[in-house]
Design an enzyme around this catalytic site. Structure first.
Site, PDB file in Angstrom:
ATOM      1  N   ARG A 160       0.595  -1.339  -0.163  1.00  0.00           N
ATOM      2  CA  ARG A 160       0.322  -0.352   0.125  1.00  0.00           C
ATOM      3  C   ARG A 160       0.792   1.266  -0.349  1.00  0.00           C
ATOM      4  O   ARG A 160       0.630   2.175   0.374  1.00  0.00           O
ATOM      5  CB  ARG A 160      -1.065   0.053   1.203  1.00  0.00           C
ATOM      6  N   SER A 228     -10.560  -0.248   2.980  1.00  0.00           N
ATOM      7  CA  SER A 228     -10.121  -0.577   4.002  1.00  0.00           C
ATOM      8  C   SER A 228      -9.255   0.256   4.788  1.00  0.00           C
ATOM      9  O   SER A 228      -8.831   1.282   4.108  1.00  0.00           O
ATOM     10  CB  SER A 228      -8.949  -1.413   3.571  1.00  0.00           C
ATOM     11  N   GLU A 325      -4.395   3.372   7.019  1.00  0.00           N
ATOM     12  CA  GLU A 325      -3.897   3.580   4.873  1.00  0.00           C
ATOM     13  C   GLU A 325      -5.125   4.626   4.662  1.00  0.00           C
ATOM     14  O   GLU A 325      -3.759   4.926   3.723  1.00  0.00           O
ATOM     15  CB  GLU A 325      -5.209   2.248   4.271  1.00  0.00           C
TER      16      GLU A 325
HETATM   17  N1  EPU Z   1     -12.232 -10.959   9.055  1.00  0.00           N
HETATM   18  C1  EPU Z   1     -12.740 -10.900  10.591  1.00  0.00           C
HETATM   19  N2  EPU Z   1     -13.429 -10.018  10.870  1.00  0.00           N
HETATM   20  C2  EPU Z   1     -13.818  -9.446   9.730  1.00  0.00           C
HETATM   21  C3  EPU Z   1     -12.802  -8.751   8.654  1.00  0.00           C
HETATM   22  C4  EPU Z   1     -11.798  -9.885   8.546  1.00  0.00           C
HETATM   23  O1  EPU Z   1     -12.358 -11.825  11.094  1.00  0.00           O
HETATM   24  O2  EPU Z   1     -14.656  -7.729  10.109  1.00  0.00           O
HETATM   25  C5  EPU Z   1     -10.777 -12.063   9.223  1.00  0.00           C
HETATM   26  C6  EPU Z   1     -11.424 -13.123   7.750  1.00  0.00           C
HETATM   27  O3  EPU Z   1     -12.359 -14.301   7.801  1.00  0.00           O
HETATM   28  C7  EPU Z   1      -9.931 -13.460   7.072  1.00  0.00           C
HETATM   29  C8  EPU Z   1      -9.080 -12.155   6.974  1.00  0.00           C
HETATM   30  O4  EPU Z   1      -9.613 -11.072   8.593  1.00  0.00           O
HETATM   31  O5  EPU Z   1      -9.853 -14.877   7.775  1.00  0.00           O
HETATM   32  C9  EPU Z   1      -8.635 -11.405   6.553  1.00  0.00           C
HETATM   33  O6  EPU Z   1      -9.625 -10.762   5.572  1.00  0.00           O
HETATM   34  P1  EPU Z   1     -10.429 -10.921   3.818  1.00  0.00           P
HETATM   35  O7  EPU Z   1      -9.943 -12.199   3.311  1.00  0.00           O
HETATM   36  O8  EPU Z   1     -11.735 -10.571   3.893  1.00  0.00           O
HETATM   37  O9  EPU Z   1      -9.012  -9.270   3.062  1.00  0.00           O
HETATM   38  P2  EPU Z   1      -8.617  -8.099   4.227  1.00  0.00           P
HETATM   39  O10 EPU Z   1      -7.361  -7.989   4.692  1.00  0.00           O
HETATM   40  O11 EPU Z   1      -9.678  -7.922   5.121  1.00  0.00           O
HETATM   41  C10 EPU Z   1      -7.995  -7.105   2.359  1.00  0.00           C
HETATM   42  C11 EPU Z   1      -7.145  -5.798   1.681  1.00  0.00           C
HETATM   43  C12 EPU Z   1      -8.215  -5.087   1.016  1.00  0.00           C
HETATM   44  C13 EPU Z   1      -9.240  -6.561   0.002  1.00  0.00           C
HETATM   45  C14 EPU Z   1      -8.615  -8.327   0.416  1.00  0.00           C
HETATM   46  C15 EPU Z   1      -9.110  -8.258  -0.508  1.00  0.00           C
HETATM   47  C16 EPU Z   1      -5.871  -4.629   3.491  1.00  0.00           C
HETATM   48  C17 EPU Z   1      -5.616  -3.325   4.474  1.00  0.00           C
HETATM   49  N3  EPU Z   1      -6.798  -4.872   2.626  1.00  0.00           N
HETATM   50  O12 EPU Z   1      -8.174  -7.202   3.322  1.00  0.00           O
HETATM   51  O13 EPU Z   1      -8.106  -4.261   0.943  1.00  0.00           O
HETATM   52  O14 EPU Z   1     -10.189  -6.278  -0.490  1.00  0.00           O
HETATM   53  O15 EPU Z   1      -7.998  -8.043   1.612  1.00  0.00           O
HETATM   54  O16 EPU Z   1      -8.143  -9.413  -1.322  1.00  0.00           O
HETATM   55  O17 EPU Z   1      -5.247  -4.902   3.034  1.00  0.00           O
HETATM   56  C18 EPU Z   1      -8.234  -1.855   0.832  1.00  0.00           C
HETATM   57  O18 EPU Z   1      -7.419  -1.971   0.586  1.00  0.00           O
HETATM   58  O19 EPU Z   1      -9.527  -1.265   0.254  1.00  0.00           O
HETATM   59  C19 EPU Z   1      -9.350  -3.301   0.228  1.00  0.00           C
HETATM   60  C20 EPU Z   1     -10.419  -3.298   0.472  1.00  0.00           C
END
Ligand code: EPU
Length: 329
Positions: A160, A228, A325
């Site tokens: 990022r 995010s 972010e």
């Molecule tokens: N999780 C929870 N509770 C929540 C949210 C997430 O337990 O409320 C757990 C999920 O179950 C999963 C883990 O956290 O096991 C990761 O969640 P997820 O795969 O949805 O991805 P993320 O880490 O929350 C990142 C990026 C997103 C991107 C997704 C998919 C960052 C900060 N965020 O989210 O990017 O779309 O992966 O690749 O790196 C953005 O940057 O604006 C964004 C949306």
């Protein structure tokens, strides 16, 4: 061609949170050729914005907000090279590429914001990052009215971030971005959540990634947000092992390099009990704790107050420091 200047301009449409701040001047750049902005800018502060999907305004901006005209301009080069105007919507470029049988961007489907912002932030989702396909970035220096080209390596992409995010108050605006795409579709299903999704064509994969993303984010026409809000924290192995021992239900951490692991900020915030909570006119999205959203008419200060409360609580409960972010102005 050239630019359009608006005085005392509302910025509500220029930040996806929908915060009602104003700029002393809003400059919409349509073309940089023969553009000389330095007499206009003088010693005034300025700030470059794309679609405003990663910015929170806590006050009116007493200076110049500069943005590129939001137009779709793409030129095709040799062997899958495609150059896009940085003011184009990133998602429109993803669809344009598929319509021209060019592949490699489909996992970045439905990311809000412009092509330029995708480079600044090195946006990433579902196993792909901008840096995987960006091979050249052309900037225009607003002080000297000169163009400069950076190779992908020179962009110093990280999680990022890029040289352009580090220098977001610098004098260069990204105007064109060249991507190296492939003419054969090889589905990238490396991200766990993509297992089992339809992927016989790139369009099918794009459509299912789009649907998956929207399950976790508020609809922009209903609630403003910045996607995010926090970055996933990168920690050393000892910290990762400590958390895993304390919380066996923690999702698997992603290895970043030999020493570091990326944890899920969304899980930490959720586990700390914030999902669905509200403070003032800002809330934590009930389907995804990583997303803060506007309940209607929120101010930037309210966003920062909720973000600060979450950071303090996660620090207290897990000894992990979350970082936004988004850029707070
Ligand atoms: N999780 C929870 N509770 C929540 C949210 C997430 O337990 O409320 C757990 C999920 O179950 C999963 C883990 O956290 O096991 C990761 O969640 P997820 O795969 O949805 O991805 P993320 O880490 O929350 C990142 C990026 C997103 C991107 C997704 C998919 C960052 C900060 N965020 O989210 O990017 O779309 O992966 O690749 O790196 C953005 O940057 O604006 C964004 C949306």
């Amino acid at each position: 061609m050239g630019m359009k200047i608006y005085r005392n301009a509302p910025l509500k449409a220029f930040n996806t949170f929908g915060i009602a701040a104003k700029a002393r001047r809003l400059v919409v750049i349509e073309d940089c050729d023969d553009l000389d902005l330095s007499p206009l800018l003088g010693n005034n502060p300025w700030f470059i914005i794309g679609a405003g999907s990663d910015v929170v305004f806590t006050h009116d901006y007493d200076g110049f907000v500069l943005t590129l005209a939001p137009e779709a301009r793409v030129t095709m080069g040799d062997s899958g090279r495609v150059t896009a105007w940085a003011g184009m919507k990133m998602d429109d470029l993803v669809q344009w590429a598929l319509d021209h049988d060019l592949y490699g961007l489909e996992n970045l489907s439905a990311i809000p914001g412009t092509v330029g912002a995708a480079v600044v932030q090195n946006v990433g989702a579902y196993g792909a990052e901008a840096k995987d396909t960006v091979v050249e970035v052309e900037t225009f220096d607003l002080r000297t009215s000169t163009y400069h080209r950076y190779t992908g390596d020179e962009c110093r992409f990280g999680y990022r971030t890029s040289r352009f995010k580090e220098q977001h108050d610098g004098s260069e605006i990204i105007v064109n971005v060249t991507f190296a795409l492939r003419d054969t579709f090889v589905p990238n299903l490396s991200y766990k959540a993509l297992e089992g999704l339809p992927h016989t064509t790139a369009q099918a994969l794009r459509d299912s990634i789009t649907a998956l993303r929207w399950q976790k984010l508020p609809k922009p026409e209903e609630h403003g947000s910045a996607g995010s809000f926090f970055k996933n924290p990168v920690v050393d192995e000892a910290t990762c092992l400590r958390l895993k021992a304390d919380h066996p239900d923690m999702p698997e951490a992603h290895k970043v390099n030999d020493q570091n692991y990326k944890l899920s900020a969304g899980w930490l915030i959720d586990k700390a009990g914030w999902k669905g909570k509200t403070m003032g006119r800002v809330g934590v999205w009930p389907q995804n704790a990583l997303v803060l959203y506007n309940l209607g008419g929120c101010t930037g200060d309210e966003v920062v107050a909720l973000a600060d409360a979450i950071v303090a609580d996660v620090q207290n409960k897990f000894s992990i420091t979350l970082e936004p972010e988004a850029i707070i102005i």
